[in-house]
Write a protein that holds these residues in place. Sequence first.
Motif, PDB file in Angstrom:
ATOM      1  N   MET A   1       0.762  -1.172   0.040  1.00 52.53           N
ATOM      2  CA  MET A   1       0.145   0.083  -0.045  1.00 52.53           C
ATOM      3  C   MET A   1       1.035   1.178  -0.065  1.00 52.53           C
ATOM      4  SD  MET A   1      -2.718   1.530  -0.066  1.00 52.53           S
ATOM      5  CE  MET A   1      -4.090   0.368   0.062  1.00 52.53           C
ATOM      6  N   GLN A   2       1.945   1.056   0.637  1.00 52.05           N
ATOM      7  CA  GLN A   2       2.972   2.400   0.758  1.00 52.05           C
ATOM      8  C   GLN A   2       3.505   2.684  -0.643  1.00 52.05           C
ATOM      9  OE1 GLN A   2       5.798   1.525   3.761  1.00 52.05           O
ATOM     10  NE2 GLN A   2       4.387   2.194   5.403  1.00 52.05           N
ATOM     11  N   LYS A   3       3.623   1.640  -1.358  1.00 56.71           N
ATOM     12  CA  LYS A   3       4.062   1.961  -2.678  1.00 56.71           C
ATOM     13  C   LYS A   3       3.002   2.650  -3.748  1.00 56.71           C
ATOM     14  CE  LYS A   3       7.994  -1.654  -2.833  1.00 56.71           C
ATOM     15  NZ  LYS A   3       8.298  -2.773  -3.595  1.00 56.71           N
ATOM     16  N   VAL A   4       1.869   1.905  -3.424  1.00 53.89           N
ATOM     17  CA  VAL A   4       0.684   2.517  -4.179  1.00 53.89           C
ATOM     18  C   VAL A   4       0.621   4.221  -3.967  1.00 53.89           C
ATOM     19  CG1 VAL A   4      -1.656   2.622  -4.694  1.00 53.89           C
ATOM     20  CG2 VAL A   4      -0.409   0.211  -4.704  1.00 53.89           C
ATOM     21  N   VAL A   5       0.445   4.464  -2.668  1.00 57.71           N
ATOM     22  CA  VAL A   5       0.355   5.706  -2.122  1.00 57.71           C
ATOM     23  C   VAL A   5       1.342   6.583  -2.752  1.00 57.71           C
ATOM     24  CG1 VAL A   5       0.185   7.227  -0.077  1.00 57.71           C
ATOM     25  CG2 VAL A   5      -1.135   5.056  -0.205  1.00 57.71           C
ATOM     26  N   LYS A   6       2.872   6.049  -2.889  1.00 59.73           N
ATOM     27  CA  LYS A   6       3.856   6.846  -3.158  1.00 59.73           C
ATOM     28  C   LYS A   6       3.502   7.420  -4.565  1.00 59.73           C
ATOM     29  CE  LYS A   6       7.430   6.177   0.066  1.00 59.73           C
ATOM     30  NZ  LYS A   6       8.453   6.948   0.518  1.00 59.73           N
ATOM     31  N   TRP A   7       2.964   6.024  -5.429  1.00 59.99           N
ATOM     32  CA  TRP A   7       2.812   6.599  -7.070  1.00 59.99           C
ATOM     33  C   TRP A   7       1.910   7.233  -7.116  1.00 59.99           C
ATOM     34  CZ3 TRP A   7       6.295   6.138 -10.781  1.00 59.99           C
ATOM     35  CH2 TRP A   7       7.081   5.306 -10.699  1.00 59.99           C
ATOM     36  N   LEU A   8       0.773   7.308  -6.105  1.00 61.66           N
ATOM     37  CA  LEU A   8      -0.218   8.444  -6.155  1.00 61.66           C
ATOM     38  C   LEU A   8       0.271   9.592  -5.909  1.00 61.66           C
ATOM     39  CD1 LEU A   8      -3.516   6.185  -5.084  1.00 61.66           C
ATOM     40  CD2 LEU A   8      -2.995   7.180  -7.116  1.00 61.66           C
ATOM     41  N   GLY A   9       1.193   9.706  -5.219  1.00 58.87           N
ATOM     42  CA  GLY A   9       1.824  10.934  -4.477  1.00 58.87           C
ATOM     43  C   GLY A   9       2.588  11.635  -5.717  1.00 58.87           C
ATOM     44  N   VAL A  10       3.389  10.734  -6.771  1.00 53.02           N
ATOM     45  CA  VAL A  10       3.791  11.379  -7.901  1.00 53.02           C
ATOM     46  C   VAL A  10       2.605  11.994  -8.760  1.00 53.02           C
ATOM     47  CG1 VAL A  10       4.985  10.719  -9.914  1.00 53.02           C
ATOM     48  CG2 VAL A  10       5.669   9.625  -7.922  1.00 53.02           C
ATOM     49  N   VAL A  11       1.590  11.274  -8.998  1.00 57.43           N
ATOM     50  CA  VAL A  11       0.524  11.811  -9.534  1.00 57.43           C
ATOM     51  C   VAL A  11      -0.043  13.078  -9.010  1.00 57.43           C
ATOM     52  CG1 VAL A  11      -1.653  11.493 -10.566  1.00 57.43           C
ATOM     53  CG2 VAL A  11      -0.275   9.481 -10.495  1.00 57.43           C
ATOM     54  N   VAL A  12      -0.015  13.292  -7.733  1.00 62.81           N
ATOM     55  CA  VAL A  12      -0.608  14.339  -6.948  1.00 62.81           C
ATOM     56  C   VAL A  12       0.276  15.533  -7.349  1.00 62.81           C
ATOM     57  CG1 VAL A  12      -0.922  15.534  -4.771  1.00 62.81           C
ATOM     58  CG2 VAL A  12      -1.536  13.204  -5.038  1.00 62.81           C
ATOM     59  N   ILE A  13       1.722  15.247  -7.428  1.00 62.90           N
ATOM     60  CA  ILE A  13       2.598  16.246  -7.975  1.00 62.90           C
ATOM     61  C   ILE A  13       2.392  16.884  -9.428  1.00 62.90           C
ATOM     62  CG2 ILE A  13       5.115  16.644  -8.344  1.00 62.90           C
ATOM     63  CD1 ILE A  13       5.793  14.752  -5.845  1.00 62.90           C
ATOM     64  N   LEU A  14       2.395  15.830 -10.358  1.00 65.45           N
ATOM     65  CA  LEU A  14       2.096  16.050 -11.673  1.00 65.45           C
ATOM     66  C   LEU A  14       0.674  16.892 -11.721  1.00 65.45           C
ATOM     67  CD1 LEU A  14       3.133  12.672 -13.305  1.00 65.45           C
ATOM     68  CD2 LEU A  14       4.458  14.743 -13.308  1.00 65.45           C
ATOM     69  N   ALA A  15      -0.511  16.635 -11.076  1.00 60.74           N
ATOM     70  CA  ALA A  15      -1.552  17.331 -10.817  1.00 60.74           C
ATOM     71  C   ALA A  15      -1.432  18.644 -10.495  1.00 60.74           C
ATOM     72  CB  ALA A  15      -2.543  16.537 -10.180  1.00 60.74           C
ATOM     73  N   ARG A 171       8.007  12.566   4.335  1.00 60.02           N
ATOM     74  CA  ARG A 171       8.323  13.520   5.364  1.00 60.02           C
ATOM     75  C   ARG A 171       7.171  13.917   5.991  1.00 60.02           C
ATOM     76  NH1 ARG A 171      13.442  16.946   2.653  1.00 60.02           N
ATOM     77  NH2 ARG A 171      14.569  14.795   2.224  1.00 60.02           N
ATOM     78  N   TYR A 172       6.450  13.212   6.671  1.00 61.11           N
ATOM     79  CA  TYR A 172       5.207  13.477   7.435  1.00 61.11           C
ATOM     80  C   TYR A 172       5.754  14.062   8.589  1.00 61.11           C
ATOM     81  CZ  TYR A 172       2.967  10.133   3.952  1.00 61.11           C
ATOM     82  OH  TYR A 172       2.737   9.518   2.903  1.00 61.11           O
ATOM     83  N   ARG A 173       4.674  14.806   9.320  1.00 62.16           N
ATOM     84  CA  ARG A 173       4.912  15.434  10.532  1.00 62.16           C
ATOM     85  C   ARG A 173       4.826  14.244  11.785  1.00 62.16           C
ATOM     86  NH1 ARG A 173       0.798  20.170  12.498  1.00 62.16           N
ATOM     87  NH2 ARG A 173       1.501  20.500  14.659  1.00 62.16           N
ATOM     88  N   ASN A 174       3.968  13.235  11.534  1.00 62.05           N
ATOM     89  CA  ASN A 174       3.505  12.097  12.459  1.00 62.05           C
ATOM     90  C   ASN A 174       3.876  10.921  11.596  1.00 62.05           C
ATOM     91  OD1 ASN A 174       2.800  10.333  14.202  1.00 62.05           O
ATOM     92  ND2 ASN A 174       1.294  11.512  15.243  1.00 62.05           N
ATOM     93  N   LYS A 175       4.992  10.169  11.549  1.00 59.96           N
ATOM     94  CA  LYS A 175       5.311   9.409  10.668  1.00 59.96           C
ATOM     95  C   LYS A 175       4.621   8.032  11.008  1.00 59.96           C
ATOM     96  CE  LYS A 175       9.545  11.063   9.043  1.00 59.96           C
ATOM     97  NZ  LYS A 175      10.657  10.835   8.067  1.00 59.96           N
ATOM     98  N   GLU A 176       4.345   7.868  12.535  1.00 61.64           N
ATOM     99  CA  GLU A 176       3.469   6.751  13.205  1.00 61.64           C
ATOM    100  C   GLU A 176       2.265   6.831  12.665  1.00 61.64           C
ATOM    101  OE1 GLU A 176       5.699   8.932  15.212  1.00 61.64           O
ATOM    102  OE2 GLU A 176       7.295   7.727  14.908  1.00 61.64           O
ATOM    103  N   ALA A 177       1.652   8.023  12.765  1.00 60.78           N
ATOM    104  CA  ALA A 177       0.219   7.940  12.313  1.00 60.78           C
ATOM    105  C   ALA A 177       0.029   7.781  10.968  1.00 60.78           C
ATOM    106  CB  ALA A 177      -0.319   9.384  12.650  1.00 60.78           C
ATOM    107  N   ALA A 178       1.022   8.001  10.127  1.00 59.25           N
ATOM    108  CA  ALA A 178       1.023   7.744   8.667  1.00 59.25           C
ATOM    109  C   ALA A 178       1.216   6.230   8.459  1.00 59.25           C
ATOM    110  CB  ALA A 178       2.056   8.685   7.891  1.00 59.25           C
ATOM    111  N   ALA A 179       2.087   5.751   8.811  1.00 58.55           N
ATOM    112  CA  ALA A 179       2.354   4.310   9.071  1.00 58.55           C
ATOM    113  C   ALA A 179       1.219   3.580   9.457  1.00 58.55           C
ATOM    114  CB  ALA A 179       3.715   3.924   9.820  1.00 58.55           C
ATOM    115  N   LYS A 180       0.390   3.894  10.376  1.00 59.19           N
ATOM    116  CA  LYS A 180      -0.713   2.946  11.021  1.00 59.19           C
ATOM    117  C   LYS A 180      -1.803   3.275  10.042  1.00 59.19           C
ATOM    118  CE  LYS A 180      -0.188   3.563  15.870  1.00 59.19           C
ATOM    119  NZ  LYS A 180      -0.593   4.324  17.093  1.00 59.19           N
TER     120      LYS A 180
END
Length: 186
Positions: A1-15, A171-180
Amino acid sequence: MQKVVKWLGVVVILAGIARMGMTPSALIWGGDSHQELLCGYVAAILMAFSSIALYLPQMKETGKLGFAAVFITAAGNIVISGQQYGIWAYGAYAEKGLFVNVTGALVGIGMMLGTILLGIVTFRAKVFPLWNVLLFVVMLVSFGIPGLESWFALFWGLAYGAMGYTIVTSRYRNKEAAAKSLSVAS
């Protein structure tokens, strides 16, 4: 899921980049020029597709309200892409009438409320850095300042692109919450 979200993050940057492209296009070729509308059309499609990436890292903190904010924003972008395509392809807005006026008003109100709600839930969740939220505030303030109409898209794209950057770099402010949140989404 983290990889999918990172790829979607790339799409967010392109958007975000596509949305930012509307500003120089409007300033150079004019509002509703083919260049500006093409940037807006691409941005709206990419934003509609990738907005879920803004929710997933903070899903546990924002809950249903966060999902509603992202859903409203994504749905608004879908409708906006249709409007921009129509203007781009046919050279004019749709025939003004009750349906066009009502849907246009609802989309505008919905997008604004969805964006405000997204900024609020993101601020309260404390998963994304504060500077991501501040860019949303700058974007919303620029919308209401006379003379900055052509610059609104720049700030909108910058706010989205910044969140995409945070997602891609983790580079989340709260990496633990993001990971959960991302582990729950898996």
